[in-house]
Design an enzyme around this catalytic site. Structure first.
Site, short mmCIF file in Angstrom:
data_model
loop_
_atom_site.label_atom_id
_atom_site.label_comp_id
_atom_site.label_asym_id
_atom_site.label_seq_id
_atom_site.Cartn_x
_atom_site.Cartn_y
_atom_site.Cartn_z
N HIS A 139 -3.68 70.30 -19.41
CA HIS A 139 -2.33 70.39 -18.83
C HIS A 139 -1.47 69.19 -19.24
CE1 HIS A 139 -3.28 73.90 -16.40
NE2 HIS A 139 -4.43 73.32 -16.12
N TRP A 164 -21.85 36.26 9.57
CA TRP A 164 -20.92 37.34 9.24
C TRP A 164 -21.28 38.48 10.17
CZ3 TRP A 164 -17.35 37.49 4.99
CH2 TRP A 164 -16.71 38.71 4.82
N GLU A 191 -8.40 46.31 -14.71
CA GLU A 191 -8.30 45.04 -13.99
C GLU A 191 -8.83 43.87 -14.79
OE1 GLU A 191 -8.60 46.02 -9.24
OE2 GLU A 191 -10.41 46.27 -10.43
N LYS A 246 -7.14 38.74 -4.74
CA LYS A 246 -8.22 39.48 -4.08
C LYS A 246 -7.71 40.33 -2.94
CE LYS A 246 -12.41 40.73 -3.34
NZ LYS A 246 -13.04 41.66 -4.27
N CYS A 297 -24.68 36.38 5.88
CA CYS A 297 -24.94 35.18 6.67
C CYS A 297 -25.70 34.14 5.84
CB CYS A 297 -25.75 35.53 7.91
SG CYS A 297 -25.01 36.80 8.94
N LYS A 347 -11.32 49.63 -12.77
CA LYS A 347 -12.15 48.47 -13.07
C LYS A 347 -11.88 47.96 -14.48
CE LYS A 347 -13.27 47.36 -9.73
NZ LYS A 347 -12.57 48.25 -8.97
N ASN A 367 -30.95 35.83 9.49
CA ASN A 367 -30.17 36.69 8.59
C ASN A 367 -30.82 38.07 8.57
OD1 ASN A 367 -28.58 34.56 7.91
ND2 ASN A 367 -29.31 34.36 5.81
N GLY A 368 -30.00 39.10 8.40
CA GLY A 368 -30.53 40.45 8.33
C GLY A 368 -30.16 41.25 9.57
N ARG A 390 -20.57 32.64 0.70
CA ARG A 390 -21.14 33.91 1.13
C ARG A 390 -20.27 34.60 2.18
NH1 ARG A 390 -26.90 33.90 0.14
NH2 ARG A 390 -27.31 35.15 1.99
N GLU A 446 -11.72 55.15 -10.23
CA GLU A 446 -12.24 53.80 -9.97
C GLU A 446 -12.74 53.15 -11.26
OE1 GLU A 446 -13.53 50.33 -7.99
OE2 GLU A 446 -11.98 51.82 -7.64
#
Length: 599
Positions: free
Chosen positions: A498, A75, A482, A594, A2, A479, A99-100, A27, A475
């Site tokens: 193997h 958000w 990408e 994205k 937020c 990264k 916010n929070g 944001r 992952e």
């Protein structure tokens, strides 16, 4: 994440607030609103969706002369993205933006309802304004009432509050969520969640510390503790959006400890896991789980399968959504179908969800964007609360997905009776420690930067790990692929012999994930086999590995997930530094989008 803005001054207030909110659009948000006070009268406007919708609502409204205003982009964390849930929230004569997350809002809300107060929204924020007005009846001084309000809040917050009882004042408080106050030589005062809205407006700013509470009028600024330290403000808006980091990806890596706290607030308690999004009845008659996702979300799903089966004692099958759609899968009505998507718009995952719905399965979405297509279609949703992620290569989205799934595995364990008592409390204690693990030191980052120059060539990378660390190896390889455009593969460490070990030579780089809490000796044996065939070894481990050519030492931990999250950050930093050294655009890698919204 937020965004907050505030303003005291003589210029047209609505425009100042909306322009400030526009600088915070990066944001992410699903609704927006403002409250403006002039001559003791407050006007408030809210709109769901883009700021253009708020502008349309306020096009006939303007101000002249001295006044105050507050604004917010939301958000969603508590409650759907609706106008009622959008900020500012109002009491009888006051408005608040926040916010929070207020962890104890349920207890405060119950207390206020007993006092006869009616709530309009589903949010945690609304309790602040009603609690303030209740305290204002008990105190002769409004600042004392505001302080008494803030003292009762548990959690993280940045708060701005205006009230008709003090028409030229903005009250403010900050704990665990950023808040900046700015001023200039024209007598104007500004508030914002980051530097971006203040550049070109404020001449100097003060970055509030945790625990700051105060108020400001056109003539006075008071803060506890005093004084606020003002420094000159310089820079450009894009740099401000990046928070001083070189790339959004770098900023998002460093944000992970903060958003992880947001993910956990109100859910990870001292002795329990709580999800207001789902109840015990939702899990009735479920004897197996199928998880469907793509890319990074698939890796999060794969990691969670180890947790569900280990902690919840429930069988789990993980599917790549693009494959699942066409395999004529067997779907039984005792299966909980979980889909994972950062954007909530991933085309293959959305189609897989539709198939599960048509088959009559209970469906659950783990997502970062409320009101997205996947969220609207699923029976229930758990939001990851990661905020917007501008870097194409996911970092904090992955971290929060894994955390939500870990929490969900404990939630299942509690409901199924496979973990309780001290064992559950112990797991929760480790979980509470994760944000601290994610706060990476500059020393580790500098080590990644120094090592990066040695890993720019060769014919490829193996990322290897066992158990939970196999999905993390996948992952890490993703990264690197990408953003560096170097070839990398993730493998289970035990699978090297193997076939893949045939590639081993001095030009093959092996990134070995070697946690001490899980199968260390087994992994060590696999790495020794690669070293014997001249592969260049980079070990990521809390223990020095004597055969490694390079090493990044992590902290010793007593739980695999703490090692998991620390090694995750190391992988992200290393991939980023290699890509930077190669001169690539880290935030916008070639050929990638994205959100993959087409097949």
């Amino acid at each position: 994440m937020c965004g907050i803005v505030g303003y005291i001054g003589k210029r047209e207030i609505k425009s100042r607030l909306i322009e400030g909110l526009r600088e915070l659009e990066y944001r992410g948000y699903d609704s927006a609103g403002i409250a403006v006070m002039q001559q003791g009268r407050i006007e408030s406007f809210k709109a769901v969706g883009k700021l253009s919708n708020l502008e349309e609502k306020t096009k006939e409204f303007s101000t002249e002369g001295l006044g105050v205003g507050i604004g917010h982009t939301r958000w969603a964390t508590h409650g759907k993205p609706t106008e009622l849930n959008a900020h500012p929230h109002m009491g009888e004569y006051s408005y608040v933006v926040h916010n929070g997350i207020i962890e104890n809002y349920r207890e405060i809300k119950q207390m206020l309802e007993k006092e006869g107060i009616t709530f309009l929204s589903q949010t945690d924020t609304e309790v602040i304004v009603h609690l303030f007005e209740l305290e204002a009846e008990r105190h002769g001084d409004l600042f004392e009432a505001f302080k008494a309000t803030i003292e009762q809040l548990d959690g993280a917050y940045a708060v701005l509050l205006v009230t008709q009882k003090a028409p030229d004042t903005i009250f403010f408080a900050r704990k665990g969520s950023p808040m900046i106050i700015g001023r200039n030589g024209r007598g104007e005062i500004f508030f914002a969640s980051s530097d971006a809205p203040l550049i070109g407006e404020a001449e100097e700013v003060a970055y509030m510390e945790d625990g700051t509470v105060g108020y400001v009028t056109p003539d006075r600024l008071h803060a506890d503790p005093e004084p606020l330290l003002f420094v000159p403000l310089s820079g450009d808006k894009v740099t401000a959006q990046k928070g001083g980091y070189r790339f959004f990806m770098e900023k998002e890596i460093y944000e992970q400890y903060e958003v992880m706290s947001d993910t956990m607030i109100g859910r990870v308690l001292d002795d329990d896991i709580a999800f207001e999004e789902i109840d015990a009845a939702f899990l009735e008659d479920i004897s197996r789980i199928k998880i469907c996702a793509c890319g990074t979300s698939y890796h999060a799903a794969l990691a969670s399968s180890y947790l569900f089966e280990r902690l919840s004692k429930i069988p789990v099958n993980v599917e790549i959504a693009s494959e699942f759609r066409y395999k004529e899968p067997l779907l039984t009505d005792d299966t909980l179908f979980i889909v994972i998507s950062q954007s909530g718009e991933t085309a293959d995952t959305l189609e897989a969800l539709k198939m599960a719905k048509e088959a009559g399965l209970k469906t659950l979405a783990v997502c970062n964007v409320d009101n997205s297509s996947i969220v609207r279609l699923a029976d229930a949703t758990i939001l990851t609360r990661a905020g917007i992620e501008k870097g194409v290569a996911s970092t904090k989205a992955f971290a929060t997905q894994v955390m939500v799934l870990w929490m969900l595995s404990l939630f299942f364990a509690k409901k199924r009776g496979s973990m309780e008592g001290e064992a559950m409390r112990e797991e929760l204690r480790f979980m509470h420690y994760v944000p601290k693990v994610l706060q990476k030191s500059l020393e580790v980052h500098e080590k990644c930067k120094r090592l990066s120059k040695r890993y720019l060539h060769g014919h490829g990378f193996f990322f290897i790990g066992r158990d939970l660390f196999y999905p993390l190896a996948l992952e890490g390889a993703l990264k690197l692929k990408e953003i560096s455009y170097l070839h990398a593969e993730g493998y289970p460490a035990g699978e090297m012999k193997h076939g893949p070990i045939a590639l081993a030579d001095a030009e093959l780089f092996t990134i070995a994930l070697m946690p001490k809490t899980l199968l260390y000796d087994k992994t060590k044996s696999n790495v020794e086999e690669l070293s014997a065939r001249d592969s260049t070894i980079l070990s990521i481990s809390p223990e020095m590995f004597e055969l490694a050519d390079d090493f990044i030492l992590t902290h010793p931990h007593n739980h695999p997930m703490l090692e998991f999250f620390e090694m995750m950050v190391v992988e992200q930093l290393l991939a980023m530094e290699i890509a930077i050294r190669l001169g690539n655009d880290v935030d916008m890698p070639r050929n990638l989008a994205k959100s993959v919204t087409v097949e």
